[in-house]
Scaffold this active site. Structure first.
Site, PDB file in Angstrom:
ATOM      1  N   LYS A 193       0.981  -1.131   0.038  1.00 40.10           N
ATOM      2  CA  LYS A 193       0.093   0.118  -0.111  1.00 40.10           C
ATOM      3  C   LYS A 193       0.942   1.185   0.078  1.00 40.10           C
ATOM      4  O   LYS A 193       2.024   1.235   0.503  1.00 40.10           O
ATOM      5  CB  LYS A 193      -0.936  -0.101   1.211  1.00 40.10           C
TER       6      LYS A 193
HETATM    7  N1  GLU Z   1      -6.940   0.113  -3.555  1.00 47.53           N
HETATM    8  C1  GLU Z   1      -7.788  -1.256  -3.840  1.00 47.53           C
HETATM    9  C2  GLU Z   1      -7.909  -2.059  -2.718  1.00 47.53           C
HETATM   10  O1  GLU Z   1      -7.811  -1.566  -1.523  1.00 47.53           O
HETATM   11  C3  GLU Z   1      -7.339  -1.940  -5.233  1.00 47.53           C
HETATM   12  C4  GLU Z   1      -5.839  -2.328  -5.019  1.00 47.53           C
HETATM   13  C5  GLU Z   1      -5.114  -2.854  -6.328  1.00 47.53           C
HETATM   14  O2  GLU Z   1      -5.908  -2.849  -7.407  1.00 47.53           O
HETATM   15  O3  GLU Z   1      -3.863  -3.374  -6.402  1.00 47.53           O
HETATM   16  O4  GLU Z   1      -8.191  -3.382  -2.911  1.00 47.53           O
END
Ligand code: GLU
Length: 424
Positions: free
Chosen positions: A113
């Site tokens: 993240k």
């Molecule tokens: N931000 C989204 C999540 O929390 C998608 C992450 C992604 O597609 O890599 O799952």
């Protein structure tokens, strides 16, 4: 109100919550100590501080983060959020959630993240572009289609992903490298259905849950907190399937109509006025009130920690579909469990986003693109399969859905870590 807000936020951090659930699942799985130690802490935590020239000519410094959990199953994967309250701890917790989410869905990814502490609502497009490009340059050494693949998250989207691809590609002899980020515009190698994937995946999960509750969608009601990308798409899908969306909200407040709202019309109103508030023909209600409404499905689709020990005893929904990441604190989770309210956990309910990100990454690697129907069919397959795995574990192990999801997810990462062994 400020006091309540403070108490809520200090109740227990999202990172403590994530660790607590991990520890409990590890115990139930009887994981060996070496694997527990490996998976309990992320592999990499990067903090960057960087300058951005603002429109008024002044230079402001911003802090950003990227946390990678473990590349045991494959490259790490996860979004980037822009928010004034982003912290390293929060990003770490979200990276851990991504790890379990990817594993649960059977994707060949670890979790990651990123975040930048900023207020995108107060920044111009030019300022956001300069911030995004500079942040991308700062984290570039840790990013790549086989290393770590960012995506959109809170207050980032296609536009930011396009800037990131461009910036990092330019750093690599101008070689176009679409596979290093997902959630891109289609013209740059983005996938059909990625923009609606989180809400759509949550809807498939909700259908499975309603089925287990012996309820037909046509007779079900839902209250949705958050009317951004995830919440608005979920609401539209639910409405189109014949369900009644009785309340929705955004950061400015909420609206309620016992007869059901038309999410498409609400979206139009939000586009015109900037908020769902004051939608004609609906009563207004606060975000707090929405969470306590009588309904079949409560769908928190905004930020974390909105269900806490103060309001969990007052929730009247039959089940909760966690479209946001980490909307339920550890204490609230216990209370809801004691009260017999089923919680479909975030790592399952909102996994549609990263699942279509995976499809996008596969398509980028093959330079061969699928139709919207094909993406949708595969997304349903992945969501249904994951739900069934979780439900089966829930029944076999006699644990709630969150613990079942954690057990399925952590088991798979642990097996991979064990098979790879220790490089020493
Ligand atoms: N931000 C989204 C999540 O929390 C998608 C992450 C992604 O597609 O890599 O799952």
């Amino acid at each position: 109100m400020a006091e309540l807000e403070l108490r809520r936020r200090t109740e227990i951090s999202m990172l403590d919550t994530a660790r607590h659930f991990f520890d409990r699942a590890a115990e139930k799985l009887q994981l060996e100590e070496a694997i527990v130690e490996l998976l309990r802490y992320p592999k990499r935590k990067l903090i960057v501080t960087f300058p951005v020239r603002m429109d008024d000519g002044r230079v402001r410094h911003f802090e950003g983060y990227r946390v990678q959990h473990h590349p045991v199953l494959g490259p790490t994967k996860g979004g980037i959020r822009y928010h004034p309250e982003v912290t390293l701890d929060e990003v770490e917790a979200l990276a851990v959630l991504m790890a379990w989410k990817c594993s649960l869905m059977g994707l060949p990814f670890g979790g990651a993240k990123g975040g930048v502490r900023c207020n995108p609502k107060e920044m111009s497009e030019g300022e956001l572009e300069r911030l995004t490009r500079r942040y991308a340059a700062e984290i570039a050494p840790l990013i790549g289609q086989d290393i770590d693949i960012p995506a959109p998250d809170v207050y980032t989207g296609e536009r930011e992903m396009a800037w990131i691809v461009d910036t990092i590609s330019m750093h690599n002899h101008a070689q176009f490298m679409p596979g290093l980020v997902t959630g891109k515009p289609k013209v740059l190698g983005g996938s059909e259905g990625r923009d609606t994937a989180t809400g759509r995946g949550g809807f498939f999960v909700a259908l499975q849950m309603l089925d287990r509750m012996n309820l037909r969608v046509e007779e079900a009601t839902a209250a949705v907190q958050g009317f951004g990308n995830a919440g608005s798409v979920f609401a539209q899908n639910f409405h189109e399937a014949g369900g009644q969306v009785i309340a929705v909200s955004d950061s400015k407040g909420g609206i309620y109509n016992a007869q059901g709202l038309d999410p498409q019309a609400v979206l139009q109103h939000k586009r015109e006025t900037g908020s769902v508030v004051d939608f004609p023909g609906a009563d207004s209600l606060s975000n707090e009130e929405l969470l306590e409404l009588e309904c079949d499905l409560l769908v928190p689709a905004a930020l974390e920690n909105v269900l806490h020990r103060e309001n969990a005893p007052k929730v009247k929904a039959k089940a909760i579909i966690e479209l946001a990441n980490g909307p339920t604190t550890m204490r609230a989770d216990e209370i809801l469990h004691e009260r017999g309210i089923a919680v479909v956990p975030d790592i399952l309910a909102n996994a549609g986003g990263v699942t279509v990100s995976y499809f996008e990454w596969v398509q980028d690697r093959a330079f061969y693109f699928w139709s919207a129907e094909e993406v949708d069919r595969k997304l349903k397959q992945f969501m249904d399969r994951a739900f069934q795995r979780v439900w089966q574990r829930h029944e076999e192990a006699g644990v709630d859905l969150r613990m079942a999801a954690y057990m399925v997810a952590i088991d798979r990462v642990a097996q991979a870590a064990r098979a790879r062994g220790l490089y020493a």
